[in-house]
Design a protein around this motif. Sequence first.
Motif, PDB file in Angstrom:
ATOM      1  N   ALA A   9      46.363  25.971  83.810  1.00 33.04           N
ATOM      2  CA  ALA A   9      46.867  25.644  85.037  1.00 33.04           C
ATOM      3  C   ALA A   9      47.073  24.190  85.344  1.00 33.04           C
ATOM      4  O   ALA A   9      47.116  23.366  84.488  1.00 33.04           O
ATOM      5  N   GLY A  10      47.925  23.925  86.537  1.00 32.11           N
ATOM      6  CA  GLY A  10      48.479  22.587  86.856  1.00 32.11           C
ATOM      7  C   GLY A  10      49.908  22.474  86.155  1.00 32.11           C
ATOM      8  O   GLY A  10      50.499  23.301  85.486  1.00 32.11           O
ATOM      9  N   ARG A  11      50.421  21.371  86.643  1.00 33.10           N
ATOM     10  CA  ARG A  11      51.659  20.692  85.994  1.00 33.10           C
ATOM     11  C   ARG A  11      51.622  19.239  85.836  1.00 33.10           C
ATOM     12  O   ARG A  11      50.616  18.616  86.177  1.00 33.10           O
ATOM     13  N   GLY A  12      52.344  18.655  84.957  1.00 31.59           N
ATOM     14  CA  GLY A  12      52.578  17.330  84.728  1.00 31.59           C
ATOM     15  C   GLY A  12      51.376  16.547  84.226  1.00 31.59           C
ATOM     16  O   GLY A  12      50.828  17.285  83.319  1.00 31.59           O
ATOM     17  N   GLU A  13      50.518  15.804  84.747  1.00 28.03           N
ATOM     18  CA  GLU A  13      49.519  15.108  84.370  1.00 28.03           C
ATOM     19  C   GLU A  13      48.200  15.951  84.570  1.00 28.03           C
ATOM     20  O   GLU A  13      47.316  15.694  84.021  1.00 28.03           O
ATOM     21  N   SER A  14      48.277  16.983  85.499  1.00 28.45           N
ATOM     22  CA  SER A  14      47.137  17.850  85.510  1.00 28.45           C
ATOM     23  C   SER A  14      47.129  19.080  84.972  1.00 28.45           C
ATOM     24  O   SER A  14      46.313  19.709  84.863  1.00 28.45           O
ATOM     25  N   LEU A  15      47.910  19.146  84.172  1.00 27.04           N
ATOM     26  CA  LEU A  15      48.259  20.367  83.069  1.00 27.04           C
ATOM     27  C   LEU A  15      47.025  20.518  82.196  1.00 27.04           C
ATOM     28  O   LEU A  15      46.632  19.438  81.630  1.00 27.04           O
ATOM     29  N   THR A  16      46.340  21.664  82.333  1.00 27.78           N
ATOM     30  CA  THR A  16      45.058  21.587  81.228  1.00 27.78           C
ATOM     31  C   THR A  16      44.995  23.165  81.251  1.00 27.78           C
ATOM     32  O   THR A  16      45.614  24.080  81.738  1.00 27.78           O
ATOM     33  N   GLY A  17      44.234  23.387  80.161  1.00 27.40           N
ATOM     34  CA  GLY A  17      43.785  24.863  79.749  1.00 27.40           C
ATOM     35  C   GLY A  17      42.640  24.758  78.792  1.00 27.40           C
ATOM     36  O   GLY A  17      42.155  23.727  78.213  1.00 27.40           O
ATOM     37  N   MET A  18      41.873  26.171  78.678  1.00 27.03           N
ATOM     38  CA  MET A  18      40.901  26.381  77.959  1.00 27.03           C
ATOM     39  C   MET A  18      40.845  27.580  77.332  1.00 27.03           C
ATOM     40  O   MET A  18      41.504  28.499  77.840  1.00 27.03           O
ATOM     41  N   THR A  19      40.069  27.610  76.167  1.00 31.34           N
ATOM     42  CA  THR A  19      39.963  29.101  75.484  1.00 31.34           C
ATOM     43  C   THR A  19      38.821  29.641  76.064  1.00 31.34           C
ATOM     44  O   THR A  19      37.966  29.099  76.531  1.00 31.34           O
ATOM     45  N   LEU A  20      39.023  31.092  76.461  1.00 31.26           N
ATOM     46  CA  LEU A  20      37.817  31.692  77.125  1.00 31.26           C
ATOM     47  C   LEU A  20      37.783  33.289  76.642  1.00 31.26           C
ATOM     48  O   LEU A  20      38.979  33.642  76.153  1.00 31.26           O
ATOM     49  N   THR A  21      36.694  33.777  76.869  1.00 32.63           N
ATOM     50  CA  THR A  21      36.501  35.044  76.365  1.00 32.63           C
ATOM     51  C   THR A  21      36.032  36.014  77.421  1.00 32.63           C
ATOM     52  O   THR A  21      35.229  37.188  77.483  1.00 32.63           O
ATOM     53  N   SER A  22      36.027  35.389  78.661  1.00 30.71           N
ATOM     54  CA  SER A  22      35.302  36.289  79.823  1.00 30.71           C
ATOM     55  C   SER A  22      36.337  36.973  80.791  1.00 30.71           C
ATOM     56  O   SER A  22      35.940  37.373  81.884  1.00 30.71           O
TER      57      SER A  22
END
Length: 180
Positions: A42-55
């Motif tokens: 989610a996010g764009r630019g400096e707020s771009l972030t992500g995570m691995t999940l299995t849920s």
Amino acid sequence: MRPASPAAAARDATASLESSPLVADFKRAMRLVGAQVCIVAAGRGESLTGMTLTSLASLSLSPPAVTLAVAKSASIHPVLAETRRFGVSGLTCAHAALADRFAGRDGSKGAERFSMGDWTALDSGAPLLADAAFGIDCVVDSLVDWRTHSIVVGRVLAIDVRGGESLMYREGGYCAARGL
């Protein structure tokens, strides 16, 4: 002696439960449940972030919707709450290193994680891995607070299905599952 506040009593009860044999057995049982490894972004630019999940789980067909569980302490949590958009990329066996990266195992954070892989977007603009087994583009319908996590309900806007050998997680490691 002054009685403990309700919040302190709840913390004590949770801490006691977390060290109980029930929790240990629960963890062992849940490690036996195989699950599709995904990256939520989610996010764009400096707020771009992500995570691995299995849920990731299917919630409904009408309208198409999914759920996922996100720790309130995860960097993506406030971005989901603010942008109300996210993408879920279902990983293939070729993406194990990327899964580790988005799980924080290489020390990378935020937008830096996206320097690996080819990223694209569908309707909402949320990042999706271009060669993923599938990409699901969502708008946040609701965030349901549950103790240390939020259950994110995502209404599906668009989907890209490619198929392939799905990367699964079971008993603390990756394994393959035959895809489309």
